[in-house]
Design an enzyme around this catalytic site. Sequence first.
Site, short mmCIF file in Angstrom:
data_model
loop_
_atom_site.label_atom_id
_atom_site.label_comp_id
_atom_site.label_asym_id
_atom_site.label_seq_id
_atom_site.Cartn_x
_atom_site.Cartn_y
_atom_site.Cartn_z
N ASN A 19 -4.17 -7.97 -1.55
CA ASN A 19 -4.76 -7.66 -2.93
C ASN A 19 -3.75 -6.90 -3.66
O ASN A 19 -3.19 -5.88 -3.39
CB ASN A 19 -5.92 -6.84 -2.72
CG ASN A 19 -6.47 -6.02 -4.04
OD1 ASN A 19 -6.00 -6.52 -4.89
ND2 ASN A 19 -7.24 -5.08 -4.06
N TRP A 20 -2.98 -7.63 -4.59
CA TRP A 20 -1.97 -7.09 -5.14
C TRP A 20 -2.27 -6.11 -6.40
O TRP A 20 -1.52 -5.67 -7.01
CB TRP A 20 -0.83 -8.33 -5.91
CG TRP A 20 0.11 -8.93 -4.89
CD1 TRP A 20 -0.02 -8.75 -3.49
CD2 TRP A 20 1.22 -9.66 -5.28
NE1 TRP A 20 0.94 -9.30 -2.93
CE2 TRP A 20 1.91 -9.95 -3.95
CE3 TRP A 20 1.82 -9.79 -6.47
CZ2 TRP A 20 3.25 -10.63 -3.85
CZ3 TRP A 20 2.94 -10.46 -6.12
CH2 TRP A 20 3.67 -11.06 -5.04
N LYS A 21 -3.50 -6.02 -6.66
CA LYS A 21 -3.90 -5.22 -7.66
C LYS A 21 -3.07 -5.42 -9.06
O LYS A 21 -2.84 -6.67 -9.21
CB LYS A 21 -3.95 -3.57 -7.16
CG LYS A 21 -4.48 -3.52 -6.00
CD LYS A 21 -4.55 -1.93 -5.49
CE LYS A 21 -5.10 -1.91 -4.10
NZ LYS A 21 -5.61 -0.69 -3.77
N HIS A 104 -14.78 -4.75 -5.52
CA HIS A 104 -13.67 -3.87 -4.76
C HIS A 104 -13.91 -2.26 -5.32
O HIS A 104 -14.53 -2.38 -6.53
CB HIS A 104 -12.22 -4.25 -5.45
CG HIS A 104 -11.28 -3.38 -4.73
ND1 HIS A 104 -10.76 -2.12 -5.21
CD2 HIS A 104 -10.41 -3.87 -3.67
CE1 HIS A 104 -10.07 -1.76 -4.25
NE2 HIS A 104 -9.71 -2.64 -3.32
N GLU A 106 -12.22 -0.09 -6.47
CA GLU A 106 -11.62 0.24 -7.64
C GLU A 106 -12.38 -0.13 -9.09
O GLU A 106 -12.41 0.52 -10.06
CB GLU A 106 -10.05 -0.03 -7.78
CG GLU A 106 -9.51 0.85 -6.95
CD GLU A 106 -8.09 0.21 -6.10
OE1 GLU A 106 -7.81 -0.85 -6.79
OE2 GLU A 106 -7.51 0.79 -5.35
N GLU A 174 -14.12 -1.44 3.22
CA GLU A 174 -13.11 -0.70 2.83
C GLU A 174 -13.57 0.52 2.52
O GLU A 174 -14.14 0.99 1.44
CB GLU A 174 -12.33 -1.48 1.48
CG GLU A 174 -11.86 -2.99 1.78
CD GLU A 174 -10.71 -3.06 0.75
OE1 GLU A 174 -9.67 -3.59 1.19
OE2 GLU A 174 -10.89 -3.11 -0.65
N GLY A 180 -5.09 3.13 -0.08
CA GLY A 180 -3.86 3.75 -0.58
C GLY A 180 -3.43 5.30 -0.16
O GLY A 180 -2.63 5.83 -0.75
N SER A 219 -5.16 0.97 4.17
CA SER A 219 -4.27 1.49 4.77
C SER A 219 -3.81 0.54 6.11
O SER A 219 -3.14 1.33 6.95
CB SER A 219 -4.34 3.02 5.17
OG SER A 219 -4.40 3.78 3.82
N GLY A 240 -3.81 -3.98 0.64
CA GLY A 240 -3.47 -3.53 -0.60
C GLY A 240 -1.88 -3.43 -0.73
O GLY A 240 -0.94 -4.45 -0.63
N GLY A 241 -1.50 -2.14 -0.67
CA GLY A 241 0.14 -1.98 -0.83
C GLY A 241 1.17 -2.62 0.12
O GLY A 241 2.02 -3.14 -0.18
C1 PEP Z 1 -7.30 -2.38 -0.86
O1 PEP Z 1 -7.18 -1.77 -2.18
O2 PEP Z 1 -7.92 -3.60 -1.08
C2 PEP Z 1 -6.48 -1.83 -0.04
C3 PEP Z 1 -6.87 -2.26 1.32
O3 PEP Z 1 -5.55 -0.94 -0.29
P1 PEP Z 1 -4.31 -0.26 0.67
O4 PEP Z 1 -4.21 -1.21 1.73
O5 PEP Z 1 -3.20 -0.07 -0.12
O6 PEP Z 1 -5.21 0.69 1.27
#
Ligand code: PEP
Length: 257
Positions: A19-21, A104, A106, A174, A180, A219, A240-241
């Site tokens: 997920n590049w957001k 999601h 967010e 999640e 994050g 994470s 994500g990141g």
């Molecule tokens: C996400 O936002 O879907 C996610 C899993 O982020 P991260 O891996 O950065 O925690």
Amino acid sequence: MAAPKKSTLKAPKPLVAGNWKMNGTKASLGEVKKLASAFVKSKAKCEVMICPPATLLAPMKALKAKGVALGGQDCHAASSGAHTGDVSATMLKDAGASAVILGHSERRADHLETDKQVKAKVAAAHGAGLLAIMCVGESLKQRKSGDTLKVVKAQLRGSLMDGCTAKNTVIAYEPVWAIGSGLTPTVAQVEEVHTALRKALVRRFGDEGAKMRILYGGSVKPANAAELMAVPNVNGALVGGASLTAKDFGGIVKAYT
Ligand code: PEP
């Protein structure tokens, strides 16, 4: 005593989705090409997907030839109309997506999306022929008060309609506090939630619920991927990141080699 009936259900093929957001421009295409080559070389036994901002779906279309699928990060429940700034599932499909992340945390926090709205988006995704990756997860306050299972099961119930199948729906667990933050639940905590989700899916969707993939997200890094992906009922990751660089995302995909 009769021997227990052997399950004839095949384990679902894991999915590792990035997920590049709201990150990435055309300058990121080089990184994603590196990622695709690393995936091809790794011969990993999983599906790999990148969900970039909608602006990058069409420029990334070539990735599909390398076996990397593309997904959107949200869609409107309607297929077209007067909804300034929104993107429909049909448009995502047209731009090259085969999936879309929905609900999601967010989106639920920033845009106050409710389960009912997420459910309408899941229906729109299915209508356009997209795989819906529907996210659930508890806040830190909810975990601390012992409400995790109640929260995720309510989100699951409210955000999916009857008739979902393993082919058109994936669940992503999640925990909001793990996204994050560098924090992850313990293996036992992940197993507890994924087991509860699996039971709820089987109760509602039968064999389809048994085959539906349940991703873990929050994470995930190369250093913890193998341990998290080995948890029963974890059928891949939503990242994500760490999906923004070929090195880190490749390190996570390695959990499936
Ligand atoms: C996400 O936002 O879907 C996610 C899993 O982020 P991260 O891996 O950065 O925690």
